[in-house]
Design a protein around this motif. Structure first.
Motif, PDB file in Angstrom:
ATOM      1  N   ALA A 326      80.433  78.809  58.121  1.00 17.81           N
ATOM      2  CA  ALA A 326      78.983  78.865  58.276  1.00 17.81           C
ATOM      3  C   ALA A 326      78.331  79.572  57.090  1.00 17.81           C
ATOM      4  O   ALA A 326      77.279  79.148  56.592  1.00 17.81           O
ATOM      5  CB  ALA A 326      78.617  79.574  59.577  1.00 17.81           C
ATOM      6  N   LYS A 329      78.341  77.149  54.234  1.00 17.37           N
ATOM      7  CA  LYS A 329      77.320  76.118  54.415  1.00 17.37           C
ATOM      8  C   LYS A 329      75.921  76.674  54.170  1.00 17.37           C
ATOM      9  O   LYS A 329      75.048  75.994  53.617  1.00 17.37           O
ATOM     10  CB  LYS A 329      77.418  75.524  55.816  1.00 17.37           C
ATOM     11  N   ALA A 330      75.709  77.928  54.585  1.00 20.91           N
ATOM     12  CA  ALA A 330      74.414  78.572  54.390  1.00 20.91           C
ATOM     13  C   ALA A 330      74.189  78.916  52.927  1.00 20.91           C
ATOM     14  O   ALA A 330      73.034  79.067  52.484  1.00 20.91           O
ATOM     15  CB  ALA A 330      74.318  79.833  55.249  1.00 20.91           C
ATOM     16  N   ALA A 341      73.483  77.670  60.306  1.00 16.70           N
ATOM     17  CA  ALA A 341      74.650  76.936  59.813  1.00 16.70           C
ATOM     18  C   ALA A 341      75.775  76.877  60.845  1.00 16.70           C
ATOM     19  O   ALA A 341      76.595  75.939  60.810  1.00 16.70           O
ATOM     20  CB  ALA A 341      75.157  77.579  58.525  1.00 16.70           C
TER      21      ALA A 341
END
Length: 397
Positions: A326, A329-330, A341
């Motif tokens: 996450a 992805k963020a 995310a």
């Protein structure tokens, strides 16, 4: 106290003034872990540490996340809600960690809901299963979980208990806490969905030393299967009280009795079935074996049976990877960006295939581990084994 009460105490303590400034600062590559490190369930905190630290080691050896190395910071909440609330403040506002991991006690997780959602820091439960921890009505909701959920656990246990019952009569014994009181309506609903009512409903308090009265009432209800929402300490008293009156029902437990019931109750624990998300016992696939060998080496363990509450170890391992993905992805350690995310992460983990881990469109899907991954284990000679690898599993086939 409810988590709303704890929220009021948290706000009254001056946290509002602290929130604005630290929240603007850059979050750090640490995970704050609020768990019981002391008390009768301290093995739960240890279980989280085993899985989380090995996952962190693997990630850091591969270069970390966004060029930074992760670390785990442990805080003891001793299973006490006020300490859990205080830990939220420390982790979020002092350490400025990217996320909080929640531990063994649902009562603590319930108390942390308000502060977590007020501050806006991602919280990922790895053990406590109370339904309302994640299904709390928050919008946005920062409470996530890579663990079991009692709504689904109750459905699983109702199905297993009815399968074992010859009379169709199933009773429940539950602890008088936020966890147990939350599990009761979940279990009643699960039984009603099967066209059944609960034969007997009995409760108890932490540290109760004798449950003979409850055992007699359950026996007299005609129930030949009993579902428990109890921790090991009280689970020990339950099986001893049943034995005292010569009552031998099939016993099915939520994973509160997945820690050291075999040590406490000895042979009386034999045959007690326990729901889990994962087991390190018995035959391991190559990936599980590789992770176990790292845990074994790092923490100097001899045998997988030393992993008390082993589901928490596997859940925590997966939770670290989900969080790391996450963050990637963020493209940031920012709480809000990581929160958003988390709904997009897909990961093939130890416990489950997360596809995706969470779903923003479904309030039930703040939980990553779906019921299809739940497993039934059984206490056998002091070890909690996959039921299909024991005589108990063969007897039920």
């Amino acid at each position: 106290m409810t988590h709303l009460t704890w929220t009021k105490l948290f706000l009254a303590g001056g946290a509002v003034a602290l929130m604005a400034a630290p929240a603007m600062a850059e979050q750090q590559p640490c995970i704050g872990n609020s768990v019981a490190l002391t008390g009768p369930a301290s093995f739960g905190g240890t279980a989280v540490k085993y899985g989380a630290e090995v996952a962190i080691d693997e990630i850091n050896e591969a270069g970390g996340v966004l060029g930074k190395k992760l670390k785990l910071i442990q805080y003891d909440d001793a299973g006490a809600p006020p300490r859990g609330v205080d830990n939220v403040r420390r982790i979020a506002l002092s350490d400025k960690c990217v996320a909080i991991f929640g531990g063994y006690h649902s009562t603590v997780g319930l108390a942390q809901v308000g502060p977590v959602n007020e501050i806006g820091i991602p919280w990922i439960g790895t053990t406590g299963a109370g339904t309302k921890i994640t299904e709390n009505g928050g919008s946005p909701n920062y409470m996530f979980r890579v663990s079991a959920k009692d709504k689904w656990v109750a459905q699983f246990l109702a199905e297993q208990a009815l399968k074992a019952s010859k009379t169709g009569k199933v009773a429940i014994m539950y602890e008088n806490t936020g966890w147990g009181n939350g599990a009761l309506p979940d279990f009643k609903a699960a039984m009603e969905a099967k066209g059944k009512t609960v034969a007997a409903i009995e409760t108890f308090n932490w540290n109760d030393q004798d449950m003979t009265a409850q055992a007699i009432r359950i026996r007299d209800s005609g129930a030949d299967a009993v579902v428990t929402f109890a921790l090991d300490r009280e689970g020990n008293q339950i099986v001893r009280s049943f034995d005292k009156i010569g009552y031998k029902p099939a016993i099915f437990g939520a994973w509160g009795i997945a820690g050291n019931l075999g040590d406490l109750a000895g042979p009386l624990a034999n045959g007690v079935r326990v729901m889990q998300t994962f087991t390190w016992m018995g035959e391991m696939n190559p990936r599980t074996k590789a992770v176990w060998e790292k845990i074994q080496k790092k923490f100097k363990l001899k045998d997988p049976s030393e992993l008390k509450m082993g589901s928490a170890t596997a859940n925590s391992y997966d939770a670290v990877y989900i969080l790391a993905k996450a963050i990637e992805k963020a493209g940031s350690y920012d709480w809000k960006k990581v929160h958003d995310a988390l709904y997009t992460v897909k990961y093939d983990g130890l416990v489950a295939k997360y596809d995706p881990a969470f779903d923003a469109s479904n309030p039930e899907r703040q939980d990553a581990i779906l019921p299809q991954y739940y497993k039934l284990t059984v206490w056998s000679d002091g070890k909690l084994l996959p039921i299909e690898q024991t005589a108990y599993g063969k007897a039920s086939n």
